[in-house]
Write a protein that holds these residues in place. Structure first.
Motif, PDB file in Angstrom:
ATOM      1  N   TRP A 399     -17.952  30.751 -10.331  1.00  0.00           N
ATOM      2  CA  TRP A 399     -17.339  29.754  -9.458  1.00  0.00           C
ATOM      3  C   TRP A 399     -17.346  28.404 -10.167  1.00  0.00           C
ATOM      4  N   GLU A 401     -17.800  24.185  -9.757  1.00  0.00           N
ATOM      5  CA  GLU A 401     -18.547  23.282  -8.878  1.00  0.00           C
ATOM      6  C   GLU A 401     -18.571  21.889  -9.482  1.00  0.00           C
ATOM      7  N   LYS A 402     -18.364  20.883  -8.626  1.00  0.00           N
ATOM      8  CA  LYS A 402     -18.446  19.509  -9.088  1.00  0.00           C
ATOM      9  C   LYS A 402     -19.901  19.153  -9.357  1.00  0.00           C
ATOM     10  N   THR A 412     -16.523  18.924 -13.753  1.00  0.00           N
ATOM     11  CA  THR A 412     -16.500  20.258 -13.162  1.00  0.00           C
ATOM     12  C   THR A 412     -17.330  21.202 -14.021  1.00  0.00           C
ATOM     13  N   ASP A 413     -18.285  21.851 -13.392  1.00  0.00           N
ATOM     14  CA  ASP A 413     -19.109  22.842 -14.081  1.00  0.00           C
ATOM     15  C   ASP A 413     -18.604  24.242 -13.762  1.00  0.00           C
ATOM     16  N   CYS A 415     -19.868  27.859 -13.239  1.00  0.00           N
ATOM     17  CA  CYS A 415     -21.151  28.470 -12.877  1.00  0.00           C
ATOM     18  C   CYS A 415     -21.032  29.984 -12.947  1.00  0.00           C
ATOM     19  N   ARG A 479     -24.914  27.120 -15.908  1.00  0.00           N
ATOM     20  CA  ARG A 479     -23.936  26.067 -15.582  1.00  0.00           C
ATOM     21  C   ARG A 479     -23.480  25.446 -16.893  1.00  0.00           C
TER      22      ARG A 479
END
Length: 487
Positions: A399, A401-402, A412-413, A415, A479
């Motif tokens: 996914w 994730e910020k 934005t990472d 994951c 991450r």
């Protein structure tokens, strides 16, 4: 040590030993006063075959090799002795176990006559606190040796990954290869059968009704392209009904022919035109020709599918092998993980592991010039597979994730979560699993370098890796920024 070992103690370093230390390359830049402050140094001499230290024993000494060669060995659980490396005069060793308070990772044995300057634990720590010049030289030598060792272990890990890759390919390629070979052999038999039946038909004049019936049956059989899917009971009933109909009309190999015709969607009702158009042996030839045609098309499909599987494997291997070779490339993390899963597929099947995948469709590409991304997935997945019993479960999820709510610092990472329902990592081991060379496996079985390398590669991508573990649920979360931060 053996009886041949000679020790010459010296609280204050004597001139003969000082002269030998002065010639040691690692002390070449050290001032005389720093060498003379090596209090408690002893000269130790060994003969060929003498042990200086043994694998698994507590470490008590630091050495500088003055002359000769020392060989490092490891013993496997099966008792096999493996030579790791040799060091020559001028090198120092033994400081890592003392500094880390760990047992000797290998046995040290003299390759021939050799002499060493030896310091016990107290003398070593005295050196580290009171002899800055010698301390700097020793630590610099240790750093250089560790750097070389890291390069060796990275290469060793790559070779281990290559071994996993090769084993996976052997298993994966065998199945489609065998299927394609078997299908090709059956296809050859079908073509010969089609030739024989066509030759018999060519000697007789076919009526318009016969031609139209055969054309309609051929069109119906080939329209679907793929075998008709039924549940087991429906398929068994349909095959039995058609076989009985074929037998009632004296068709050769009725029970062998029925499954093929049923898979093409043909039933006794569709074959009634052939019953009316053909008589005697010509009916058997007509249906045998139809059976051979349908079977041949299905065999072509099997060969295409087998070659497709081989192509998928080749793509996966190319993706695995060449990932990270180009600079500033965009990597599809989902495809990278999928390629690794394809390669490890045989291990998943051998243990009947249930694989649950949840790949985010909107995952941004990873923009980086880093390398070794696939080694992260290989190590984490391979460890999870090894930790699971038969029929276990592995979950893979991705996914985006910020990383920060502040627009100025927002990034934005990507994951990635890899979890399993094994026994978990023991509490006492959890603090050390990312330590280089740490392993809970017996000596000679585990290198302990897998997760250490994972941690290093993740840091190379400016990311982080965390885990949680308890019986029945172990999860590693990686991450990684979708774009490498500017330096």
């Amino acid at each position: 040590m053996s009886e041949q070992t000679q020790i010459v103690p010296s609280q204050q370093i004597n001139e003969a030993l000082f002269a030998k230390l002065r010639k040691a390359p690692i002390l070449s830049s050290v001032k005389d006063d720093d060498i003379r402050c090596l209090k408690g140094v002893e000269e130790v001499c060994l003969e060929a075959g003498d042990f200086l230290a043994r694998q698994g024993e507590a470490a008590h000494y630091f050495w500088i090799l003055l002359e000769g060669d020392i060989t490092f060995y490891q013993t496997t659980p099966e008792g096999e002795e493996i030579a790791l490396t040799s060091v020559s005069a001028g090198h120092s060793f033994g400081e890592v176990p003392l500094l880390a308070n760990i047992p000797n990772a290998a046995s040290l044995r003299a390759a021939g006559h050799c002499c060493l300057a030896q310091l016990d634990e107290d003398s070593f720590w005295n050196l580290m606190t009171t002899c800055p010049g010698a301390r700097t030289a020793i630590l610099s030598n240790m750093a250089s040796r560790i750097q070389k060792l890291q390069s060796f272990t990275v290469q060793k890990e790559k070779m281990a990954s290559l071994g996993t890759l090769a084993a996976g390919l052997m298993h994966e390629l065998n199945n489609p290869g065998t299927a394609a070979r078997r299908a090709a052999s059956q296809l050859r038999e079908n073509l010969l059968r089609l030739h024989e039946i066509s030759a018999r038909f060519s000697k007789t004049e076919m009526t318009h009704e016969q031609k139209e019936c055969m054309f309609d049956l051929q069109e119906h059989a080939l329209a679907g392209g793929h075998p008709v899917l039924m549940n087991s009971i429906e398929q068994s009933d349909a095959e039995e009904a058609l076989a009985e109909w074929l037998e009632a009309h004296n068709i050769e190999n009725a029970w062998k022919m029925a499954p093929t015709l049923v898979s093409a969607g043909l039933s006794a009702h569709q074959l009634e035109c052939a019953q009316h158009a053909f008589s005697g042996s010509t009916l058997s030839d007509a249906l045998s020709w139809l059976d051979a045609l349908v079977s041949s098309m299905q065999l072509v499909g099997t060969i295409e599918e087998s070659i497709g599987r081989v192509s998928d494997l080749i793509y996966a291997v190319k993706s695995y092998a060449y990932e990270g070779k180009a600079k500033n490339q965009a990597v599809d993390v989902n495809k990278s993980i999928h390629a690794t899963l394809v390669i490890l597929g045989h291990k998943l099947r051998e243990k009947e592991i249930v694989l649950e995948k949840d790949f985010a469709a909107d995952l941004p590409p990873l923009l980086s010039d880093g390398t070794g991304l696939n080694q992260i997935w290989t190590n984490l997945l391979d460890n999870a597979i090894d930790a699971l019993p038969q029929g276990g479960r592995i979950g893979v999820r991705t996914w985006a994730e910020k990383a920060s709510a502040e627009p100025a610092h927002s990034r934005t990472d990507i994951c990635i979560s890899i979890s399993d329902n094994g026994l978990g990592i023991p509490i006492e081991c959890q603090a050390h699993i990312f330590d280089p060379f740490y392993t809970t496996k017996p000596i000679g079985v585990g290198t302990g370098i897998g997760l250490g390398i994972v941690h290093r590669i993740v840091e190379q991508y400016h990311g982080s890796i965390h885990f949680s573990s308890m019986p029945g649920n172990t999860e590693f979360v990686v991450r990684i920024p979708s774009a490498t931060p500017e330096k």
